[in-house]
Scaffold this motif. Structure first.
Motif, PDB file in Angstrom:
ATOM      1  N   PHE A 297       0.797  -1.225   0.000  1.00  9.85           N
ATOM      2  CA  PHE A 297       0.000   0.000   0.000  1.00  9.85           C
ATOM      3  C   PHE A 297       0.833   1.282   0.000  1.00  9.85           C
ATOM      4  CE2 PHE A 297      -2.874  -3.183   1.848  1.00  9.85           C
ATOM      5  CZ  PHE A 297      -3.921  -3.068   0.936  1.00  9.85           C
ATOM      6  N   HIS A 298       2.109   1.183   0.323  1.00 10.05           N
ATOM      7  CA  HIS A 298       3.037   2.317   0.345  1.00 10.05           C
ATOM      8  C   HIS A 298       2.419   3.543   1.041  1.00 10.05           C
ATOM      9  CE1 HIS A 298       6.265   4.963  -0.992  1.00 10.05           C
ATOM     10  NE2 HIS A 298       6.941   3.838  -1.128  1.00 10.05           N
ATOM     11  N   PRO A 299       2.145   3.419   2.356  1.00  7.60           N
ATOM     12  CA  PRO A 299       1.502   4.523   3.094  1.00  7.60           C
ATOM     13  C   PRO A 299       2.474   5.671   3.342  1.00  7.60           C
ATOM     14  CG  PRO A 299       2.202   2.828   4.616  1.00  7.60           C
ATOM     15  CD  PRO A 299       2.481   2.308   3.231  1.00  7.60           C
ATOM     16  N   ARG A 300       1.938   6.817   3.702  1.00 10.95           N
ATOM     17  CA  ARG A 300       2.762   7.964   4.072  1.00 10.95           C
ATOM     18  C   ARG A 300       3.174   7.893   5.534  1.00 10.95           C
ATOM     19  NH1 ARG A 300       0.223  13.324   1.970  1.00 10.95           N
ATOM     20  NH2 ARG A 300       2.387  13.971   2.042  1.00 10.95           N
ATOM     21  N   MET A 301       2.381   7.133   6.336  1.00  9.08           N
ATOM     22  CA  MET A 301       2.663   7.011   7.758  1.00  9.08           C
ATOM     23  C   MET A 301       2.267   5.621   8.248  1.00  9.08           C
ATOM     24  SD  MET A 301       1.247   9.172  11.011  1.00  9.08           S
ATOM     25  CE  MET A 301      -0.227   8.207  11.269  1.00  9.08           C
ATOM     26  N   VAL A 302       3.037   5.112   9.200  1.00  7.92           N
ATOM     27  CA  VAL A 302       2.727   3.841   9.854  1.00  7.92           C
ATOM     28  C   VAL A 302       2.644   4.109  11.348  1.00  7.92           C
ATOM     29  CG1 VAL A 302       3.601   1.535  10.406  1.00  7.92           C
ATOM     30  CG2 VAL A 302       3.859   2.445   8.082  1.00  7.92           C
ATOM     31  N   LEU A 303       1.552   3.690  11.960  1.00  8.89           N
ATOM     32  CA  LEU A 303       1.362   3.776  13.405  1.00  8.89           C
ATOM     33  C   LEU A 303       1.407   2.350  13.934  1.00  8.89           C
ATOM     34  CD1 LEU A 303       0.601   5.368  15.977  1.00  8.89           C
ATOM     35  CD2 LEU A 303      -1.790   5.054  15.320  1.00  8.89           C
ATOM     36  N   THR A 304       2.354   2.074  14.837  1.00 10.49           N
ATOM     37  CA  THR A 304       2.520   0.705  15.318  1.00 10.49           C
ATOM     38  C   THR A 304       2.757   0.681  16.821  1.00 10.49           C
ATOM     39  OG1 THR A 304       3.737  -1.373  14.983  1.00 10.49           O
ATOM     40  CG2 THR A 304       5.017   0.662  14.843  1.00 10.49           C
TER      41      THR A 304
ATOM     42  N   ALA B 214      12.596   5.443   3.471  1.00 16.15           N
ATOM     43  CA  ALA B 214      12.907   6.333   4.595  1.00 16.15           C
ATOM     44  C   ALA B 214      11.988   7.544   4.669  1.00 16.15           C
ATOM     45  CB  ALA B 214      14.361   6.775   4.512  1.00 16.15           C
ATOM     46  N   ALA B 215      11.200   7.786   3.635  1.00 17.94           N
ATOM     47  CA  ALA B 215      10.276   8.923   3.636  1.00 17.94           C
ATOM     48  C   ALA B 215       8.970   8.618   4.375  1.00 17.94           C
ATOM     49  CB  ALA B 215       9.971   9.358   2.208  1.00 17.94           C
ATOM     50  N   ILE B 216       8.741   7.359   4.716  1.00 17.71           N
ATOM     51  CA  ILE B 216       7.521   6.990   5.439  1.00 17.71           C
ATOM     52  C   ILE B 216       7.721   7.331   6.917  1.00 17.71           C
ATOM     53  CG2 ILE B 216       6.003   5.099   6.150  1.00 17.71           C
ATOM     54  CD1 ILE B 216       6.760   3.679   3.533  1.00 17.71           C
ATOM     55  N   ASP B 217       6.791   8.096   7.478  1.00 19.68           N
ATOM     56  CA  ASP B 217       6.837   8.416   8.907  1.00 19.68           C
ATOM     57  C   ASP B 217       6.340   7.220   9.705  1.00 19.68           C
ATOM     58  OD1 ASP B 217       7.770  11.031   8.635  1.00 19.68           O
ATOM     59  OD2 ASP B 217       5.752  11.840   8.417  1.00 19.68           O
ATOM     60  N   VAL B 218       7.107   6.844  10.715  1.00 15.07           N
ATOM     61  CA  VAL B 218       6.713   5.742  11.598  1.00 15.07           C
ATOM     62  C   VAL B 218       6.555   6.297  13.006  1.00 15.07           C
ATOM     63  CG1 VAL B 218       7.329   3.479  12.524  1.00 15.07           C
ATOM     64  CG2 VAL B 218       7.980   4.090  10.180  1.00 15.07           C
ATOM     65  N   VAL B 219       5.367   6.088  13.573  1.00 12.14           N
ATOM     66  CA  VAL B 219       5.062   6.522  14.933  1.00 12.14           C
ATOM     67  C   VAL B 219       4.853   5.267  15.776  1.00 12.14           C
ATOM     68  CG1 VAL B 219       3.448   7.789  16.403  1.00 12.14           C
ATOM     69  CG2 VAL B 219       3.998   8.657  14.113  1.00 12.14           C
ATOM     70  N   LEU B 220       5.584   5.179  16.867  1.00  5.37           N
ATOM     71  CA  LEU B 220       5.443   4.049  17.780  1.00  5.37           C
ATOM     72  C   LEU B 220       4.609   4.464  18.985  1.00  5.37           C
ATOM     73  CD1 LEU B 220       8.680   3.675  16.657  1.00  5.37           C
ATOM     74  CD2 LEU B 220       8.162   1.553  17.799  1.00  5.37           C
ATOM     75  N   MET B 221       3.734   3.571  19.429  1.00  5.54           N
ATOM     76  CA  MET B 221       2.933   3.789  20.637  1.00  5.54           C
ATOM     77  C   MET B 221       3.209   2.629  21.583  1.00  5.54           C
ATOM     78  SD  MET B 221      -0.766   4.996  19.214  1.00  5.54           S
ATOM     79  CE  MET B 221      -1.355   5.305  20.871  1.00  5.54           C
TER      80      MET B 221
ATOM     81  N   GLY C  51      14.992   6.616  13.836  1.00  3.88           N
ATOM     82  CA  GLY C  51      14.304   7.359  12.780  1.00  3.88           C
ATOM     83  C   GLY C  51      12.808   7.490  12.943  1.00  3.88           C
ATOM     84  N   ALA C  52      12.281   7.114  14.116  1.00  7.37           N
ATOM     85  CA  ALA C  52      10.845   7.249  14.337  1.00  7.37           C
ATOM     86  C   ALA C  52      10.433   8.717  14.268  1.00  7.37           C
ATOM     87  CB  ALA C  52      10.461   6.678  15.703  1.00  7.37           C
ATOM     88  N   ALA C  53       9.272   8.968  13.679  1.00 10.89           N
ATOM     89  CA  ALA C  53       8.737  10.328  13.614  1.00 10.89           C
ATOM     90  C   ALA C  53       8.282  10.782  14.996  1.00 10.89           C
ATOM     91  CB  ALA C  53       7.581  10.402  12.625  1.00 10.89           C
ATOM     92  N   ASP C  54       7.802   9.831  15.807  1.00 13.20           N
ATOM     93  CA  ASP C  54       7.372  10.142  17.168  1.00 13.20           C
ATOM     94  C   ASP C  54       7.264   8.853  17.957  1.00 13.20           C
ATOM     95  OD1 ASP C  54       6.605  11.695  19.336  1.00 13.20           O
ATOM     96  OD2 ASP C  54       4.973  12.687  18.282  1.00 13.20           O
ATOM     97  N   TYR C  55       7.188   9.011  19.278  1.00  9.11           N
ATOM     98  CA  TYR C  55       7.089   7.879  20.202  1.00  9.11           C
ATOM     99  C   TYR C  55       6.102   8.303  21.268  1.00  9.11           C
ATOM    100  CZ  TYR C  55       8.788   4.227  23.428  1.00  9.11           C
ATOM    101  OH  TYR C  55       8.905   3.155  24.269  1.00  9.11           O
TER     102      TYR C  55
ATOM    103  N   MET D 232       7.047  -9.606  16.014  1.00  9.72           N
ATOM    104  CA  MET D 232       7.954  -8.542  15.599  1.00  9.72           C
ATOM    105  C   MET D 232       7.710  -7.323  16.478  1.00  9.72           C
ATOM    106  SD  MET D 232       8.272  -6.757  11.845  1.00  9.72           S
ATOM    107  CE  MET D 232       9.602  -7.617  11.070  1.00  9.72           C
ATOM    108  N   SER D 233       8.781  -6.740  16.982  1.00  8.44           N
ATOM    109  CA  SER D 233       8.616  -5.559  17.835  1.00  8.44           C
ATOM    110  C   SER D 233       8.382  -4.315  16.969  1.00  8.44           C
ATOM    111  CB  SER D 233       9.859  -5.350  18.702  1.00  8.44           C
ATOM    112  OG  SER D 233      10.924  -4.815  17.930  1.00  8.44           O
ATOM    113  N   GLY D 234       7.900  -3.280  17.591  1.00  6.02           N
ATOM    114  CA  GLY D 234       7.714  -2.019  16.890  1.00  6.02           C
ATOM    115  C   GLY D 234       9.024  -1.446  16.379  1.00  6.02           C
ATOM    116  N   LEU D 235      10.113  -1.657  17.114  1.00  2.11           N
ATOM    117  CA  LEU D 235      11.420  -1.198  16.649  1.00  2.11           C
ATOM    118  C   LEU D 235      11.843  -1.958  15.388  1.00  2.11           C
ATOM    119  CD1 LEU D 235      13.375  -0.703  19.994  1.00  2.11           C
ATOM    120  CD2 LEU D 235      12.555   1.072  18.439  1.00  2.11           C
TER     121      LEU D 235
END
Length: 67
Positions: free
Chosen positions: A5-12, A33-40, A56-60, A19-22
């Motif tokens: 799907f080549h998303p712009r952002m992944v929330l995991t 590398a242009a995909i933003d990844v946010v870990l919760m 390289g996470a966009a946020d945590y 598999m861990s979020g890391l």
């Protein structure tokens, strides 16, 4: 799913079976590398937050979080 799907952002979540979020973060960034990844996580630690951001996470975010 990221490759399909080549998303712009992944929330995991950080803690998941298989598999861990890391690991998800590393795989997504290896793919694009242009995909933003946010870990919760409900298992917040400063060490994990620093590792996620350095990788390289966009946020945590601590779960539950206030939108």
């Amino acid at each position: 799913m990221v490759r399909r799907f080549h998303p712009r952002m992944v929330l995991t979540d950080l803690v998941m079976p298989g598999m861990s979020g890391l690991q998800v973060l590393e795989e997504v960034l290896r793919f694009d590398a242009a995909i933003d990844v946010v870990l919760m996580t409900a298992h917040y630690t400063t060490e994990t937050a620093v590792a996620a951001i350095r990788t390289g996470a966009a946020d945590y975010l601590q779960n539950p979080s206030d939108p």
